[in-house]
Scaffold this active site. Sequence first.
Site, PDB file in Angstrom:
ATOM      1  CD  GLN A  45     -21.869  -3.839 -19.725  1.00 62.11           C
ATOM      2  OE1 GLN A  45     -20.934  -2.322 -20.026  1.00 62.11           O
ATOM      3  NE2 GLN A  45     -22.181  -4.117 -18.623  1.00 62.11           N
ATOM      4  CG  ASP A  65     -20.975  -9.159 -13.738  1.00 68.69           C
ATOM      5  OD1 ASP A  65     -19.834  -8.139 -13.616  1.00 68.69           O
ATOM      6  OD2 ASP A  65     -21.790  -8.729 -14.874  1.00 68.69           O
ATOM      7  NE  ARG A 109     -22.604  -8.449 -10.403  1.00 73.11           N
ATOM      8  CZ  ARG A 109     -24.134  -9.700 -10.572  1.00 73.11           C
ATOM      9  NH1 ARG A 109     -24.278 -10.439  -9.576  1.00 73.11           N
ATOM     10  NH2 ARG A 109     -24.939  -9.670 -11.873  1.00 73.11           N
TER      11      ARG A 109
END
Length: 449
Positions: free
Chosen positions: A175, A325, A401
Amino acid sequence: MSHAAPSPLRLSTSRPLSGTVRVPGDKSISHRSLMLSALAVGESRVEGLLEGEDVLATAQAMRAMGASIVRGEDGLWTIHGVGVGGLLQPEAALDMGNSGTSTRLLMGLVASHAVTATFVGDASLSKRPMGRVIDPLSKMGAEFIPSPGGRLPLMVRGLVPAVPIEYRLPVASAQVKSAVLLAGLNAPGITRVIEPVPTRDHSERMLRGFGAELTVEEVGGERIIAITGEAELKPQHIVVPGDPSSAGFPVVAALIVPGSEIVVENVGLNPTRAGLYEVLRAMGGDIVLENERTVGGEPVADLRVKASSLQGIEPDPSIVPSMVDEFPILFVACALAHGRSTLRGLEELRVKESDRITVMAEGLRAIGATVEEVEDGLIIDGTGGETLAGGATVATHLDHRIAMSFAVASLACRQPVTVDDRAPIATSFPIFVPMMESLGAESHGAVVA
């Protein structure tokens, strides 16, 4: 994202999982396809876009800054861009919902345009620090007025012309890298990002695809990414592959429910994203790649997955950026494996939508797993394939998640696990529950409208 009342979710199954499914489009590619299409001159088209709340927040923000973005009834998205340098002043604050990716990448775009924008988000996003993006973008000349701790709400005032910089990433972060490269699109000269540890490279692939002048070279084990500014992007037709992060949930479900065999079609397997599958196969997971192909510069395959006797693992921390992730669902697999798994080098998980190390440790213990939390990860002693007790209610902390990981864990428990709120799942995987039902799972609890 606001919800009047939590909507609990429990998944259970009395039989093996079976069937063929497709997961939604890749979240990272979906975000970037909208942003770059909005900066191209002309009409771009996007197929397979992830229509979760995070990506829709990006679409709405780009509309607010002048792009025309329309979804056709056939699911094809059409974008008419404003050109690099052509972003308009938004009339209201940009609401990012729960999307850290939208926020950080759009801060990069705004930083080199004559735009002042205020970013706001939900309670979870408003706790997440933005300092790692503010630092390099400030060096390029953008001004920031954040809330205490470098958090949202936050105002950005872009600078034209912005100052091209050379920036070495202090932490592995796609990012931050992407924010600097996107700011560099409208800065005169060459902006360079030095990446000591490789991270997902969707931005580099897509920037090149849209016609930006971008080079990547390896020097002394580091990647040096250089983008030439004042670029002219050309419209594209993009086909978004299935999200490998989302695919991890049905894949692990099939691995841990005895007798299961499923196929997950059209999964993007970019090497900077596919670490989960490398680790699961190293644990003994029966995952076979079928119909391997390349779509829009991205490697894609169908995954045939069979229930497997998994072994504990201690992955090299160097693999973390390629699956950062996916650790919540890997923790679930480790909890059902034979022997001990030692998962370290995961400090980044503490600044995600929730502190995923602590939240997963607490939830796994509550459903009967043996877990030790350390500063940079978890040590998990697996059950050897035996079911967990389950029966507990697990707090999601507004983290999609976490919610999906415990919904999958519930399938390998003697008593179903109650996920306190299914609503966060809509940020990335709005079809998660019906997809799991199509494979043979049963869902219980109130349905989100």
